[in-house]
Design a protein around this motif. Structure first.
Motif, mmCIF file in Angstrom:
data_model
loop_
_atom_site.group_PDB
_atom_site.id
_atom_site.type_symbol
_atom_site.label_atom_id
_atom_site.label_comp_id
_atom_site.label_asym_id
_atom_site.label_seq_id
_atom_site.Cartn_x
_atom_site.Cartn_y
_atom_site.Cartn_z
ATOM 1 N N HIS A 132 0.813 -1.213 0.000
ATOM 2 C CA HIS A 132 0.000 0.000 0.000
ATOM 3 C C HIS A 132 0.846 1.264 0.000
ATOM 4 O O HIS A 132 0.349 2.340 -0.352
ATOM 5 C CB HIS A 132 -0.983 -0.007 1.180
ATOM 6 C CG HIS A 132 -0.405 0.417 2.498
ATOM 7 N ND1 HIS A 132 0.467 -0.379 3.217
ATOM 8 C CD2 HIS A 132 -0.575 1.550 3.234
ATOM 9 C CE1 HIS A 132 0.789 0.241 4.337
ATOM 10 N NE2 HIS A 132 0.177 1.410 4.374
ATOM 11 N N ASP A 153 -4.387 -1.361 0.684
ATOM 12 C CA ASP A 153 -5.343 -0.320 1.055
ATOM 13 C C ASP A 153 -6.674 -0.660 0.390
ATOM 14 O O ASP A 153 -6.747 -0.777 -0.841
ATOM 15 C CB ASP A 153 -4.824 1.041 0.570
ATOM 16 C CG ASP A 153 -5.538 2.202 1.219
ATOM 17 O OD1 ASP A 153 -6.667 2.009 1.702
ATOM 18 O OD2 ASP A 153 -4.973 3.305 1.237
ATOM 19 N N ARG A 201 -1.503 5.888 -6.403
ATOM 20 C CA ARG A 201 -2.171 5.511 -5.153
ATOM 21 C C ARG A 201 -3.624 5.122 -5.414
ATOM 22 O O ARG A 201 -4.157 4.212 -4.777
ATOM 23 C CB ARG A 201 -2.118 6.661 -4.138
ATOM 24 C CG ARG A 201 -0.754 6.917 -3.519
ATOM 25 C CD ARG A 201 -0.222 5.733 -2.722
ATOM 26 N NE ARG A 201 -1.078 5.306 -1.638
ATOM 27 C CZ ARG A 201 -0.989 5.730 -0.383
ATOM 28 N NH1 ARG A 201 -0.054 6.624 -0.064
ATOM 29 N NH2 ARG A 201 -1.797 5.278 0.556
ATOM 30 N N ARG A 250 -5.245 1.188 -4.862
ATOM 31 C CA ARG A 250 -6.220 1.082 -3.781
ATOM 32 C C ARG A 250 -7.382 0.235 -4.259
ATOM 33 O O ARG A 250 -7.947 0.490 -5.324
ATOM 34 C CB ARG A 250 -6.691 2.479 -3.367
ATOM 35 C CG ARG A 250 -7.451 2.485 -2.054
ATOM 36 C CD ARG A 250 -7.813 3.888 -1.598
ATOM 37 N NE ARG A 250 -8.240 3.845 -0.220
ATOM 38 C CZ ARG A 250 -9.319 4.480 0.254
ATOM 39 N NH1 ARG A 250 -10.063 5.217 -0.545
ATOM 40 N NH2 ARG A 250 -9.637 4.374 1.530
#
Length: 372
Positions: A234, A266, A320, A324
């Motif tokens: 993550h 995540d 990111r 996720r």
């Protein structure tokens, strides 16, 4: 079957307080225990809207309110600690709660210098759309993050300097070995005729772990000492495959006879994909503040995040966003299975950020149910 665990940042939501976040940590740990999660870990963060600055204290609070789930740090930052004090704190918890305490050990000694170095160079523009990052066997593996984009890195460097003892950073490997020797009763520094005895802590079943973001010192040390290892997908997804390989290649029987690998992810699950995407809007301003070195902000209400902000921050933090796992429980667990298959993980450690505490609990419970 691959086990599941929880990594809790103990986030403070907008309009909330640190005390509320600490109470919610206990409630989340209880739900995790009921849902069959193997362990509940607390991240260590400072000078941010996260109530996890003192993980040993929060762990004591959680251990006293739960019965079976393992509780630990993910991870204590050894660059900011004297190793013996870490062993004493967590050894005391292990004496109070046998069979339930993990001690994750992180390496942070050179991070302040990295932040300062980031100021001296211009950032590299490398804009990649969310759906254009490399994918291997269903797992997104973006290029490593460029720290030169940390526009607020003076704040990050200053905060780390306040926490880090003056002088040369302690040697991480030496600190880990000292903790192990204190736990097994063999710590005898130069000039000492008989071992120093850790009281309480020596002879307990406290389980040390090493956490790492790269195939460097941490992964190799975990393997050399025969310790369990957690790779932070993550945080550093682009290096996860290499990190896992480095751990396994370095592994020699020690504390464990066989490698034991956890990989973090995540995640955010909701009843529908649209609802999950709506709840995930809270993540964008939050991760933007973290990525800039400004520290985590209170988790905003997704209703207060404008569409223009969503578009801008999604483009800025596409790696990111792409790494996720957001969607229905079935969609999220499908991506988790791909990650477990690619890495050969024995366990997946899940972290979830949402404005409402109820949505975090619902996410973890629904994922656990779909996983089974």
């Amino acid at each position: 079957m691959t086990e599941l665990g929880v990594l809790d940042l103990v986030p403070i939501r907008s309009g909330g307080t640190a005390r509320q976040a600490l109470d919610e940590a206990v409630e989340l740990a209880r739900y995790a225990e009921e849902s069959g999660y193997r362990r509940y870990w607390l991240a260590e963060h400072h000078f941010a809207a996260l109530a996890s600055a003192a993980p040993a204290v929060v762990a004591a609070h959680v251990l006293s309110a739960t019965e079976r789930i393992r509780v630990g740090a993910g991870a204590v930052q050894l660059g900011q600690r004297v190793a013996a004090r870490v062993a004493e704190e967590w050894g005391t918890l292990a004496a109070l709660h046998p069979g339930r305490v993990d001690l994750g050990l992180g390496r942070s000694g050179d991070r302040a210098e990295k932040y300062r170095d980031a100021l001296s160079r211009a950032p590299v523009e490398n804009v990649v759309a969310v759906d254009e990052h490399p994918v291997v066997d269903g797992v997104v593996l973006p290029e490593p993050r460029d720290l030169r984009g940390l526009v607020d890195s003076p704040r990050a460097a200053t905060g780390l300097a306040l926490l880090t003892p003056p002088g040369e950073a302690p040697d991480y490997a030496s600190q880990v070995r000292q903790i192990l020797s204190l736990l097994d009763g063999t710590c005898a520094p130069d000039g000492v005729d008989t071992p120093l005895h850790l009281t309480p802590g020596e002879g307990t079943d406290l389980r040390p772990w090493i956490l790492g973001n790269s195939p460097g010192v941490s992964a190799r040390l975990a393997g050399q000492l025969g310790l369990p290892f957690a790779a932070n997908y993550h945080l550093a997804p682009g290096q996860t495959v290499q990190t896992v390989r480095a751990y396994r290649e370095a592994f020699t029987p020690g504390v464990l006879e066989q490698p034991y690998l956890a990989v973090s992810a995540d995640v955010l699950a909701a009843d529908t994909a649209d609802e999950a995407r709506h709840l995930a809007k809270s993540f964008l301003p939050w991760v933007d503040a973290v990525a800039r070195g400004a520290g985590a902000i209170p988790v905003p209400d997704p209703d207060d995040v404008p569409a223009a902000t969503v578009r801008e921050l999604t483009a800025r933090h596409s790696a990111r966003v792409a790494t996720r796992f957001v969607g229905t429980p079935t969609e999220v667990t499908g991506r988790l299975r791909a990650l477990a298959d690619l890495t050969g993980a024995d366990e997946l450690i899940l972290t979830t950020l949402a404005h409402r505490h109820e949505d975090r609990i619902r996410s973890h419970r629904s994922i656990a149910s779909a996983w089974r």
